[in-house]
Design a protein around this motif. Structure first.
Motif, PDB file in Angstrom:
ATOM      1  N   THR A  41      52.930  38.878  45.645  1.00  0.00           N
ATOM      2  CA  THR A  41      52.602  39.596  46.875  1.00  0.00           C
ATOM      3  C   THR A  41      51.731  40.824  46.589  1.00  0.00           C
ATOM      4  O   THR A  41      51.399  41.576  47.496  1.00  0.00           O
ATOM      5  N   ASP A  42      51.399  41.036  45.310  1.00  0.00           N
ATOM      6  CA  ASP A  42      50.521  42.148  44.951  1.00  0.00           C
ATOM      7  C   ASP A  42      49.170  41.605  44.457  1.00  0.00           C
ATOM      8  O   ASP A  42      48.813  40.468  44.770  1.00  0.00           O
ATOM      9  N   ASP A  43      48.440  42.381  43.690  1.00  0.00           N
ATOM     10  CA  ASP A  43      47.097  41.986  43.252  1.00  0.00           C
ATOM     11  C   ASP A  43      47.079  41.382  41.850  1.00  0.00           C
ATOM     12  O   ASP A  43      46.080  41.503  41.131  1.00  0.00           O
ATOM     13  N   THR A  44      48.169  40.731  41.464  1.00  0.00           N
ATOM     14  CA  THR A  44      48.243  40.115  40.133  1.00  0.00           C
ATOM     15  C   THR A  44      47.053  39.196  39.872  1.00  0.00           C
ATOM     16  O   THR A  44      46.397  39.278  38.827  1.00  0.00           O
ATOM     17  N   ALA A  45      46.775  38.281  40.801  1.00  0.00           N
ATOM     18  CA  ALA A  45      45.703  37.301  40.613  1.00  0.00           C
ATOM     19  C   ALA A  45      44.347  37.992  40.454  1.00  0.00           C
ATOM     20  O   ALA A  45      43.550  37.629  39.572  1.00  0.00           O
ATOM     21  N   LYS A  46      44.073  38.970  41.285  1.00  0.00           N
ATOM     22  CA  LYS A  46      42.793  39.694  41.243  1.00  0.00           C
ATOM     23  C   LYS A  46      42.619  40.432  39.912  1.00  0.00           C
ATOM     24  O   LYS A  46      41.567  40.349  39.277  1.00  0.00           O
ATOM     25  N   LYS A  47      43.659  41.127  39.480  1.00  0.00           N
ATOM     26  CA  LYS A  47      43.593  41.898  38.236  1.00  0.00           C
ATOM     27  C   LYS A  47      43.436  40.963  37.037  1.00  0.00           C
ATOM     28  O   LYS A  47      42.692  41.269  36.090  1.00  0.00           O
ATOM     29  N   ALA A  48      44.132  39.827  37.056  1.00  0.00           N
ATOM     30  CA  ALA A  48      44.044  38.869  35.949  1.00  0.00           C
ATOM     31  C   ALA A  48      42.647  38.277  35.852  1.00  0.00           C
ATOM     32  O   ALA A  48      42.076  38.141  34.757  1.00  0.00           O
ATOM     33  N   SER A  49      42.074  37.937  36.995  1.00  0.00           N
ATOM     34  CA  SER A  49      40.728  37.361  37.027  1.00  0.00           C
ATOM     35  C   SER A  49      39.690  38.371  36.548  1.00  0.00           C
ATOM     36  O   SER A  49      38.793  38.044  35.762  1.00  0.00           O
ATOM     37  N   GLU A  50      39.811  39.606  36.994  1.00  0.00           N
ATOM     38  CA  GLU A  50      38.869  40.657  36.592  1.00  0.00           C
ATOM     39  C   GLU A  50      38.938  40.927  35.093  1.00  0.00           C
ATOM     40  O   GLU A  50      37.940  41.311  34.471  1.00  0.00           O
ATOM     41  N   ALA A  51      40.130  40.713  34.505  1.00  0.00           N
ATOM     42  CA  ALA A  51      40.308  40.945  33.066  1.00  0.00           C
ATOM     43  C   ALA A  51      39.768  39.790  32.228  1.00  0.00           C
ATOM     44  O   ALA A  51      39.676  39.895  30.998  1.00  0.00           O
ATOM     45  N   GLY A  52      39.435  38.685  32.876  1.00  0.00           N
ATOM     46  CA  GLY A  52      38.829  37.573  32.157  1.00  0.00           C
ATOM     47  C   GLY A  52      39.684  36.333  31.999  1.00  0.00           C
ATOM     48  O   GLY A  52      39.305  35.405  31.266  1.00  0.00           O
ATOM     49  N   ALA A  53      40.799  36.272  32.694  1.00  0.00           N
ATOM     50  CA  ALA A  53      41.659  35.086  32.615  1.00  0.00           C
ATOM     51  C   ALA A  53      41.305  34.083  33.701  1.00  0.00           C
ATOM     52  O   ALA A  53      40.765  34.450  34.756  1.00  0.00           O
ATOM     53  N   GLU A  54      41.592  32.819  33.438  1.00  0.00           N
ATOM     54  CA  GLU A  54      41.550  31.811  34.496  1.00  0.00           C
ATOM     55  C   GLU A  54      42.855  31.965  35.285  1.00  0.00           C
ATOM     56  O   GLU A  54      43.913  32.179  34.694  1.00  0.00           O
ATOM     57  N   VAL A  55      42.781  31.874  36.589  1.00  0.00           N
ATOM     58  CA  VAL A  55      43.979  32.057  37.405  1.00  0.00           C
ATOM     59  C   VAL A  55      44.322  30.767  38.124  1.00  0.00           C
ATOM     60  O   VAL A  55      43.479  30.174  38.814  1.00  0.00           O
ATOM     61  N   PHE A  56      45.560  30.336  37.940  1.00  0.00           N
ATOM     62  CA  PHE A  56      46.087  29.153  38.618  1.00  0.00           C
ATOM     63  C   PHE A  56      47.112  29.658  39.628  1.00  0.00           C
ATOM     64  O   PHE A  56      48.202  30.101  39.268  1.00  0.00           O
ATOM     65  N   GLY A  57      46.754  29.652  40.908  1.00  0.00           N
ATOM     66  CA  GLY A  57      47.616  30.212  41.938  1.00  0.00           C
ATOM     67  C   GLY A  57      48.527  29.184  42.590  1.00  0.00           C
ATOM     68  O   GLY A  57      48.088  28.070  42.888  1.00  0.00           O
ATOM     69  N   LEU A  58      49.777  29.562  42.782  1.00  0.00           N
ATOM     70  CA  LEU A  58      50.746  28.689  43.448  1.00  0.00           C
ATOM     71  C   LEU A  58      50.909  29.134  44.901  1.00  0.00           C
ATOM     72  O   LEU A  58      50.866  30.328  45.201  1.00  0.00           O
TER      73      LEU A  58
END
Length: 221
Positions: A41-58
């Motif tokens: 419910t926070d910006d985990t996905a956004k921060k992870a993507s900006e850091a250079g990770a691939e994000v797999f969202g559920l």
């Protein structure tokens, strides 16, 4: 080239996930970093993507075991590195648990953490996990709940499916040992956000205790 995929299950780790990803990028043997955002419910996905990770969202919260099972489908790897999202800078210590799996001296390694600075619970969950692993495999473990692991693909395929909830690590250890795989604990300087002796912390450990108990019970039958 050995394909080593760092898989990070994360739920509401917006404060720490970027540093965790950035630290893993310093480990040269890692070929891919994937964050499984468990419907945060926070910006985990956004921060992870900006850091250079691939994000797999559920699309719904599935818990740690469920999130890992979902992310593993179709994932191409030789060695899987499981890392918690809250390790921050200490995630670079992953190189220590990767080395024995890369050189073939272990099939699965588990990060052994130093003693935490802050007292958390009273050791009930860890004690239950240690007892269950010893009862079912005859092996004494120091860090039965550690989520930081390097695992060969054949181990994952032999286990077939991770246990649900917070019992994933204990189930993984029992299954791997019972199938005859070489499991080693490796000393590290890793650290993560500790839960304290407050209502939130006790609720977390209560859920953890029940999940670990269920995993042990299912394998005692």
């Amino acid at each position: 080239m050995t394909k080593i995929v760092a898989l990070i299950p994360a739920y509401n780790e917006g404060e720490r996930i970027a540093k965790t990803v950035e630290s893993l990028k310093k480990v040269s043997s890692i070929t891919r970093i994937v964050v499984v955002d468990d419907c945060s419910t926070d910006d985990t996905a956004k921060k992870a993507s900006e850091a250079g990770a691939e994000v797999f969202g559920l699309e719904e919260n599935m818990g740690k075991g469920g999130a890992l099972n979902k992310a593993l489908k179709g994932l191409d790897y030789d060695i899987l590195l499981l890392i918690d999202g809250d390790l921050s800078e200490s995630a670079s210590e992953a190189c220590k648990i990767l080395e024995p799996v890369i050189d073939g001296s272990a099939d699965m390694t588990i990060a052994d953490f130093p003693k935490p600075d802050k007292k958390g619970g009273f050791g009930l969950v860890k004690g239950l996990a240690r007892w269950g692993i010893w009862k079912l495999t005859g092996t004494q473990m120091n860090e039965p709940l550690s989520g930081q692991r390097a695992i060969r693909r054949n181990v994952i395929e032999s286990i077939n499916k991770f246990s649900g909830g917070f019992g994933v690590e204990v189930g993984m250890t029992i299954d791997a040992l019972q199938k005859g795989f070489k499991v080693k604990e490796i000393p590290t300087s890793m650290s993560h956000a500790e839960t304290g002796r407050d209502i939130r912390g006790f609720m977390h450990r209560g859920h953890q205790f029940l999940d670990v108990f269920k995993v042990i019970l299912s394998r005692l039958r």
